[in-house]
Design a protein around this motif. Structure first.
Motif, PDB file in Angstrom:
ATOM      1  N   CYS A   1     -14.113 -15.040  -3.452  1.00 35.74           N
ATOM      2  CA  CYS A   1     -14.409 -16.082  -2.398  1.00 35.74           C
ATOM      3  C   CYS A   1     -15.680 -16.914  -3.020  1.00 35.74           C
TER       4      CYS A   1
ATOM      5  N   GLU B   1     -12.144 -25.691  -0.642  1.00 37.54           N
ATOM      6  CA  GLU B   1     -10.977 -24.805  -1.264  1.00 37.54           C
ATOM      7  C   GLU B   1     -10.810 -23.751  -0.408  1.00 37.54           C
ATOM      8  N   LEU B   2     -11.993 -22.914  -0.055  1.00 37.80           N
ATOM      9  CA  LEU B   2     -11.678 -21.949   1.019  1.00 37.80           C
ATOM     10  C   LEU B   2     -11.124 -22.120   2.290  1.00 37.80           C
TER      11      LEU B   2
ATOM     12  N   GLU C   1     -16.497 -17.769  -5.673  1.00 38.42           N
ATOM     13  CA  GLU C   1     -16.064 -18.700  -6.949  1.00 38.42           C
ATOM     14  C   GLU C   1     -15.434 -19.958  -6.309  1.00 38.42           C
ATOM     15  N   TYR C   2     -14.982 -20.176  -5.111  1.00 37.62           N
ATOM     16  CA  TYR C   2     -14.450 -21.245  -4.465  1.00 37.62           C
ATOM     17  C   TYR C   2     -15.510 -22.011  -3.647  1.00 37.62           C
TER      18      TYR C   2
END
Length: 163
Positions: A131, A138-139, A133-134
């Motif tokens: 998570c 995006e999440l 990395e977003y």
């Protein structure tokens, strides 16, 4: 009538391919989570269905055995055996309703939650890393996709159960 371009056909094809990849990934995720839950259950001395019911009680409890059986999609007689095992293991307590002494509610005993948290800690840490990395947008999109996927799964299960 709008002419169909090769670009439009290619976009539709790519969209179908991506949709199929998502469905395949969800199937693989289901398998991997089942395997993880099986390992957790084995370490905690819980059958897979016991672990599922304990999770439902933790998330939605206290619940009556009938309400729990309905949520789990299990026959009430089957639920009795599951609750007996969970109670013997110190995972849940059955309590009489103060207003109606005939009614029973099931609640999770939080004393043992640390054991489960520890067993899931590797997955939780990995998910935190994924998570991270977003971005927020995006999440948010992923969270909405998962909510809608959960609702679709619940609807499909309800239709199968009803007929």
């Amino acid at each position: 009538m709008t002419p169909v371009t090769s670009e439009g056909v290619g976009n539709k094809r790519r969209q179908r391919q991506l949709a199929n990849e998502i469905k395949e990934s969800l199937r693989e995720l289901s398998i991997q989570l089942s395997l993880l839950n099986h390992q957790v259950g084995a370490r905690a001395d819980l059958k897979d269905v016991d672990l599922d019911c304990l999770d439902l009680i933790n998330r939605h409890g206290p619940l009556s055995p009938t309400a729990l059986a309905r949520r789990a999609g299990l026959h009430p007689a089957t639920m009795t055996g599951i609750l007996d095992r969970l109670e013997r293991g110190g995972w849940i307590a059955r309590e009489r309703d103060a207003a109606d002494r005939r009614a029973v509610n099931v609640r999770a005993l939080r004393d043992r939650n640390a054991e489960l948290f520890s067993l899931y800690s590797g997955m939780n840490k990995s998910m935190d890393q994924v998570c991270a990395e977003y971005g927020e947008a995006e999440l948010s999109l992923l969270a909405e996709f998962l909510r809608r996927t959960i609702n679709a799964g619940q609807s499909a299960a309800d239709k199968l159960a009803g007929g």
